[in-house]
Design a protein around this motif. Structure first.
Motif, PDB file in Angstrom:
ATOM      1  N   ARG A   1       0.988  -1.237   0.081  1.00 60.14           N
ATOM      2  CA  ARG A   1      -0.213  -0.094   0.011  1.00 60.14           C
ATOM      3  C   ARG A   1       1.231   1.305  -0.056  1.00 60.14           C
ATOM      4  O   ARG A   1       0.913   2.690  -0.613  1.00 60.14           O
ATOM      5  CB  ARG A   1      -0.664  -0.309   1.286  1.00 60.14           C
ATOM      6  CG  ARG A   1      -2.129   1.022   1.339  1.00 60.14           C
ATOM      7  CD  ARG A   1      -3.037   1.340   1.862  1.00 60.14           C
ATOM      8  NE  ARG A   1      -4.090   2.021   2.060  1.00 60.14           N
ATOM      9  CZ  ARG A   1      -5.191   1.499   2.560  1.00 60.14           C
ATOM     10  NH1 ARG A   1      -5.555   1.240   3.621  1.00 60.14           N
ATOM     11  NH2 ARG A   1      -5.565   3.072   2.340  1.00 60.14           N
TER      12      ARG A   1
ATOM     13  N   SER B   1       1.216   3.898  -2.935  1.00 60.75           N
ATOM     14  CA  SER B   1       0.624   5.403  -2.209  1.00 60.75           C
ATOM     15  C   SER B   1       1.674   6.054  -3.174  1.00 60.75           C
ATOM     16  O   SER B   1       1.108   6.921  -3.790  1.00 60.75           O
ATOM     17  CB  SER B   1       0.164   5.637  -1.700  1.00 60.75           C
ATOM     18  OG  SER B   1      -1.063   4.419  -0.954  1.00 60.75           O
TER      19      SER B   1
ATOM     20  N   ARG C   1       0.902  -0.639 -13.170  1.00 60.24           N
ATOM     21  CA  ARG C   1       0.601  -1.440 -13.733  1.00 60.24           C
ATOM     22  C   ARG C   1       0.460  -2.962 -13.815  1.00 60.24           C
ATOM     23  O   ARG C   1      -0.218  -3.182 -13.222  1.00 60.24           O
ATOM     24  CB  ARG C   1      -0.754  -0.575 -14.883  1.00 60.24           C
ATOM     25  CG  ARG C   1      -2.048  -1.342 -14.965  1.00 60.24           C
ATOM     26  CD  ARG C   1      -2.717  -0.645 -16.587  1.00 60.24           C
ATOM     27  NE  ARG C   1      -0.822  -0.435 -17.226  1.00 60.24           N
ATOM     28  CZ  ARG C   1      -1.449  -0.323 -18.349  1.00 60.24           C
ATOM     29  NH1 ARG C   1      -2.214   0.553 -18.815  1.00 60.24           N
ATOM     30  NH2 ARG C   1      -0.800  -0.475 -19.488  1.00 60.24           N
TER      31      ARG C   1
ATOM     32  N   GLN D   1      -4.722  -8.711  -6.624  1.00 60.58           N
ATOM     33  CA  GLN D   1      -5.694  -9.103  -7.724  1.00 60.58           C
ATOM     34  C   GLN D   1      -6.955  -9.693  -6.590  1.00 60.58           C
ATOM     35  O   GLN D   1      -7.946  -9.350  -6.538  1.00 60.58           O
ATOM     36  CB  GLN D   1      -6.071 -10.020  -8.597  1.00 60.58           C
ATOM     37  CG  GLN D   1      -4.561  -9.581  -9.210  1.00 60.58           C
ATOM     38  CD  GLN D   1      -4.841  -9.182 -10.092  1.00 60.58           C
ATOM     39  OE1 GLN D   1      -6.328  -8.873 -11.030  1.00 60.58           O
ATOM     40  NE2 GLN D   1      -4.193  -7.569 -10.577  1.00 60.58           N
TER      41      GLN D   1
ATOM     42  N   LEU E   1     -10.093  -5.707  -2.385  1.00 58.65           N
ATOM     43  CA  LEU E   1     -10.586  -4.949  -2.888  1.00 58.65           C
ATOM     44  C   LEU E   1      -9.720  -3.535  -2.790  1.00 58.65           C
ATOM     45  O   LEU E   1      -9.718  -2.462  -3.905  1.00 58.65           O
ATOM     46  CB  LEU E   1     -11.893  -4.507  -2.484  1.00 58.65           C
ATOM     47  CG  LEU E   1     -12.460  -3.133  -2.532  1.00 58.65           C
ATOM     48  CD1 LEU E   1     -13.172  -3.055  -4.520  1.00 58.65           C
ATOM     49  CD2 LEU E   1     -14.104  -3.254  -2.037  1.00 58.65           C
ATOM     50  N   TRP E   2      -8.725  -3.386  -1.469  1.00 56.36           N
ATOM     51  CA  TRP E   2      -8.093  -2.112  -1.842  1.00 56.36           C
ATOM     52  C   TRP E   2      -7.087  -1.998  -3.521  1.00 56.36           C
ATOM     53  O   TRP E   2      -6.821  -1.362  -3.996  1.00 56.36           O
ATOM     54  CB  TRP E   2      -7.448  -1.947  -0.589  1.00 56.36           C
ATOM     55  CG  TRP E   2      -6.288  -1.148  -0.677  1.00 56.36           C
ATOM     56  CD1 TRP E   2      -6.460  -0.089  -0.368  1.00 56.36           C
ATOM     57  CD2 TRP E   2      -5.086  -1.702  -1.401  1.00 56.36           C
ATOM     58  NE1 TRP E   2      -5.518   1.105  -0.475  1.00 56.36           N
ATOM     59  CE2 TRP E   2      -4.110  -0.035  -0.882  1.00 56.36           C
ATOM     60  CE3 TRP E   2      -3.503  -2.770  -1.549  1.00 56.36           C
ATOM     61  CZ2 TRP E   2      -2.844   0.221  -1.207  1.00 56.36           C
ATOM     62  CZ3 TRP E   2      -2.885  -1.756  -1.877  1.00 56.36           C
ATOM     63  CH2 TRP E   2      -2.690  -0.610  -1.799  1.00 56.36           C
TER      64      TRP E   2
ATOM     65  N   LEU F   1      -7.848  -3.671  -6.143  1.00 55.56           N
ATOM     66  CA  LEU F   1      -8.431  -3.548  -7.114  1.00 55.56           C
ATOM     67  C   LEU F   1      -8.640  -1.205  -7.340  1.00 55.56           C
ATOM     68  O   LEU F   1      -8.424  -0.995  -8.610  1.00 55.56           O
ATOM     69  CB  LEU F   1      -9.646  -4.106  -7.342  1.00 55.56           C
ATOM     70  CG  LEU F   1      -9.044  -5.462  -7.362  1.00 55.56           C
ATOM     71  CD1 LEU F   1     -10.721  -6.350  -7.613  1.00 55.56           C
ATOM     72  CD2 LEU F   1      -8.488  -5.740  -8.489  1.00 55.56           C
ATOM     73  N   ALA F   2      -9.109  -1.322  -6.107  1.00 51.37           N
ATOM     74  CA  ALA F   2      -9.582   0.397  -5.913  1.00 51.37           C
ATOM     75  C   ALA F   2      -8.155   0.928  -6.526  1.00 51.37           C
ATOM     76  O   ALA F   2      -8.014   1.947  -6.986  1.00 51.37           O
ATOM     77  CB  ALA F   2      -9.807   1.092  -4.976  1.00 51.37           C
ATOM     78  N   MET F   3      -6.559   1.041  -6.351  1.00 54.51           N
ATOM     79  CA  MET F   3      -5.176   1.170  -5.711  1.00 54.51           C
ATOM     80  C   MET F   3      -5.147   1.550  -7.608  1.00 54.51           C
ATOM     81  O   MET F   3      -4.354   1.947  -8.364  1.00 54.51           O
ATOM     82  CB  MET F   3      -4.759   0.713  -5.103  1.00 54.51           C
ATOM     83  CG  MET F   3      -4.406   0.995  -4.060  1.00 54.51           C
ATOM     84  SD  MET F   3      -4.430   2.759  -3.574  1.00 54.51           S
ATOM     85  CE  MET F   3      -2.509   3.350  -3.127  1.00 54.51           C
ATOM     86  N   ARG F   4      -5.585  -0.085  -7.752  1.00 60.51           N
ATOM     87  CA  ARG F   4      -4.842   0.136  -9.705  1.00 60.51           C
ATOM     88  C   ARG F   4      -5.969   0.804 -10.400  1.00 60.51           C
ATOM     89  O   ARG F   4      -5.352   1.567 -11.332  1.00 60.51           O
ATOM     90  CB  ARG F   4      -5.051  -1.513  -9.433  1.00 60.51           C
ATOM     91  CG  ARG F   4      -5.160  -1.954 -11.526  1.00 60.51           C
ATOM     92  CD  ARG F   4      -5.268  -3.295 -12.052  1.00 60.51           C
ATOM     93  NE  ARG F   4      -5.335  -2.983 -13.385  1.00 60.51           N
ATOM     94  CZ  ARG F   4      -5.535  -4.055 -14.019  1.00 60.51           C
ATOM     95  NH1 ARG F   4      -5.014  -5.576 -13.222  1.00 60.51           N
ATOM     96  NH2 ARG F   4      -4.996  -4.449 -15.107  1.00 60.51           N
ATOM     97  N   ALA F   5      -7.415   1.228 -10.101  1.00 61.07           N
ATOM     98  CA  ALA F   5      -8.340   1.631 -10.993  1.00 61.07           C
ATOM     99  C   ALA F   5      -7.091   3.482 -10.854  1.00 61.07           C
ATOM    100  O   ALA F   5      -7.544   4.775 -11.537  1.00 61.07           O
ATOM    101  CB  ALA F   5      -9.483   1.999  -9.781  1.00 61.07           C
ATOM    102  N   GLN F   6      -7.095   3.772  -9.431  1.00 59.57           N
ATOM    103  CA  GLN F   6      -6.322   4.575  -9.536  1.00 59.57           C
ATOM    104  C   GLN F   6      -4.795   5.118 -10.089  1.00 59.57           C
ATOM    105  O   GLN F   6      -4.830   6.625 -11.168  1.00 59.57           O
ATOM    106  CB  GLN F   6      -5.886   5.185  -8.126  1.00 59.57           C
ATOM    107  CG  GLN F   6      -6.937   5.347  -6.810  1.00 59.57           C
ATOM    108  CD  GLN F   6      -6.429   5.962  -5.278  1.00 59.57           C
ATOM    109  OE1 GLN F   6      -5.731   6.590  -5.780  1.00 59.57           O
ATOM    110  NE2 GLN F   6      -7.299   6.002  -4.924  1.00 59.57           N
TER     111      GLN F   6
END
Length: 86
Positions: free
Chosen positions: A12, A16, A42, A52, A55-56, A58-63
Motif C-alpha cells: 500500500r 500510494s 500497473r 488482485q 478490493l483495496w 483493485l481500487a489502487m489499480r484503478a487510481q
C-alpha cells in the motif's frame, strides 16, 4: 496474522507513493515520465495475486489507471487516454 493481508499492507505505501509521484510529474509537465512510472505500477498490479485478491488492491489499480489516462490526455493522445480511462 494473515500473511496475505500483511503483504497487501506492505504494498500500500509504495503504491500510494507511485501514484502521488505520477501526479506530481504530470503537474510538472512531464507526462511521458509519469506514464512510464505508472505503467510499471500497473504491470506490477497485474502480476500481484495479493493486489488482485483484495478490493483495496483493485481500487489502487484503478487510481493508477486514471492517472495513466491523464498522462495520455496531457500528451495529446485522447484516444489512448480514453482506452486507459475505460
Amino acid at each position: 496474522s494473515d500473511g496475505k493481508k500483511d503483504d497487501l499492507l506492505e504494498l500500500r505505501a509504495p503504491v500510494s507513493y507511485v501514484i502521488d509521484l505520477g501526479r506530481l510529474l504530470r503537474d510538472e509537465g512531464r507526462p511521458a515520465e509519469a506514464r512510464d512510472l505508472l505503467t510499471k505500477a500497473r504491470d506490477a498490479f497485474e502480476q500481484s495475486p495479493v493486489a488482485q485478491r483484495f478490493l483495496w488492491g483493485l481500487a489502487m489499480r484503478a487510481q493508477v489507471e486514471i492517472a495513466l489516462g491523464g498522462t495520455y490526455s496531457d500528451g495529446g493522445d485522447p484516444q489512448q487516454a480514453e482506452v486507459e480511462l475505460s
